[in-house]
Design a protein around this motif. Structure first.
Motif, mmCIF file in Angstrom:
data_model
loop_
_atom_site.group_PDB
_atom_site.id
_atom_site.type_symbol
_atom_site.label_atom_id
_atom_site.label_comp_id
_atom_site.label_asym_id
_atom_site.label_seq_id
_atom_site.Cartn_x
_atom_site.Cartn_y
_atom_site.Cartn_z
ATOM 1 N N GLN A 4 0.824 -1.206 0.000
ATOM 2 C CA GLN A 4 0.000 0.000 0.000
ATOM 3 C C GLN A 4 0.859 1.258 0.000
ATOM 4 N N GLY A 5 2.153 1.100 0.211
ATOM 5 C CA GLY A 5 3.047 2.256 0.244
ATOM 6 C C GLY A 5 3.515 2.644 -1.140
ATOM 7 N N LEU A 6 4.584 3.411 -1.184
ATOM 8 C CA LEU A 6 5.156 3.843 -2.452
ATOM 9 C C LEU A 6 5.829 2.656 -3.131
ATOM 10 N N LEU A 7 5.571 2.521 -4.425
ATOM 11 C CA LEU A 7 6.157 1.435 -5.192
ATOM 12 C C LEU A 7 7.229 1.993 -6.110
ATOM 13 N N GLY A 8 8.358 1.334 -6.122
ATOM 14 C CA GLY A 8 9.419 1.688 -7.057
ATOM 15 C C GLY A 8 9.741 0.468 -7.889
ATOM 16 N N GLN A 9 10.446 0.668 -8.970
ATOM 17 C CA GLN A 9 10.822 -0.475 -9.793
ATOM 18 C C GLN A 9 11.983 -1.197 -9.125
ATOM 19 N N ALA A 10 11.896 -2.515 -9.058
ATOM 20 C CA ALA A 10 12.947 -3.315 -8.434
ATOM 21 C C ALA A 10 14.204 -3.265 -9.300
ATOM 22 N N SER A 11 15.357 -3.138 -8.655
ATOM 23 C CA SER A 11 16.619 -3.101 -9.393
ATOM 24 C C SER A 11 17.033 -4.524 -9.768
ATOM 25 N N ASN A 12 17.934 -4.639 -10.731
ATOM 26 C CA ASN A 12 18.432 -5.953 -11.128
ATOM 27 C C ASN A 12 19.134 -6.639 -9.963
ATOM 28 N N GLN A 13 19.822 -5.872 -9.124
ATOM 29 C CA GLN A 13 20.520 -6.444 -7.967
ATOM 30 C C GLN A 13 19.523 -7.034 -6.966
ATOM 31 N N GLN A 14 18.422 -6.335 -6.717
ATOM 32 C CA GLN A 14 17.400 -6.863 -5.813
ATOM 33 C C GLN A 14 16.806 -8.161 -6.367
#
Length: 123
Positions: free
Chosen positions: A58-68
């Motif tokens: 429900q919080g802010l969504l960011g794009q996942a990095s390749n490292q994650q």
């Protein structure tokens, strides 16, 4: 016009708040999850973009990095990661997405620019 939205949320560790989220087409996802594995993933998912949140879905969504992605899934290949999330995640139907224009901050005025004759002196 509104469009139905369903998120599939995968939480790798129940003790932490980090989550990976993808957006899916609800009807196709339902068919796919009930054994319609022959349905192409491109029809099941809205996009192959994987979102990441540390404050829950429900919080802010960011794009996942390749490292994650590499750390949690062992690969950063979007097709493989999306398939893992589809298999292990839980769907969360949501409200429709509206394609209508809306005002984000009503206190800042109407957003209309008056270009009728005042010139630079009336600004």
């Amino acid at each position: 016009m509104a469009r139905e939205l369903t998120k599939v949320v995968y939480k790798p560790d129940s003790q932490k708040s980090e989550e990976y989220i993808i957006i899916v087409n609800p009807a196709e996802y339902k068919k796919w999850s009930q054994g319609g594995i022959s349905i192409p993933l491109s029809e099941v998912v809205d996009s192959f973009q994987v979102f990441y949140s540390t404050s829950g879905n429900q919080g802010l969504l960011g794009q996942a990095s390749n490292q994650q992605l590499e750390n949690h899934f062992g690969t950063s290949k979007d097709v493989d990661v999306v398939e893992i999330i589809l298999k292990r995640g839980k769907d969360q139907p949501g409200d429709a997405i509206s394609t209508q224009t809306f005002m984000t901050n009503a206190t800042r005025g109407s957003g209309v620019i008056d270009s009728k004759g005042k010139g630079l002196t009336g600004i």
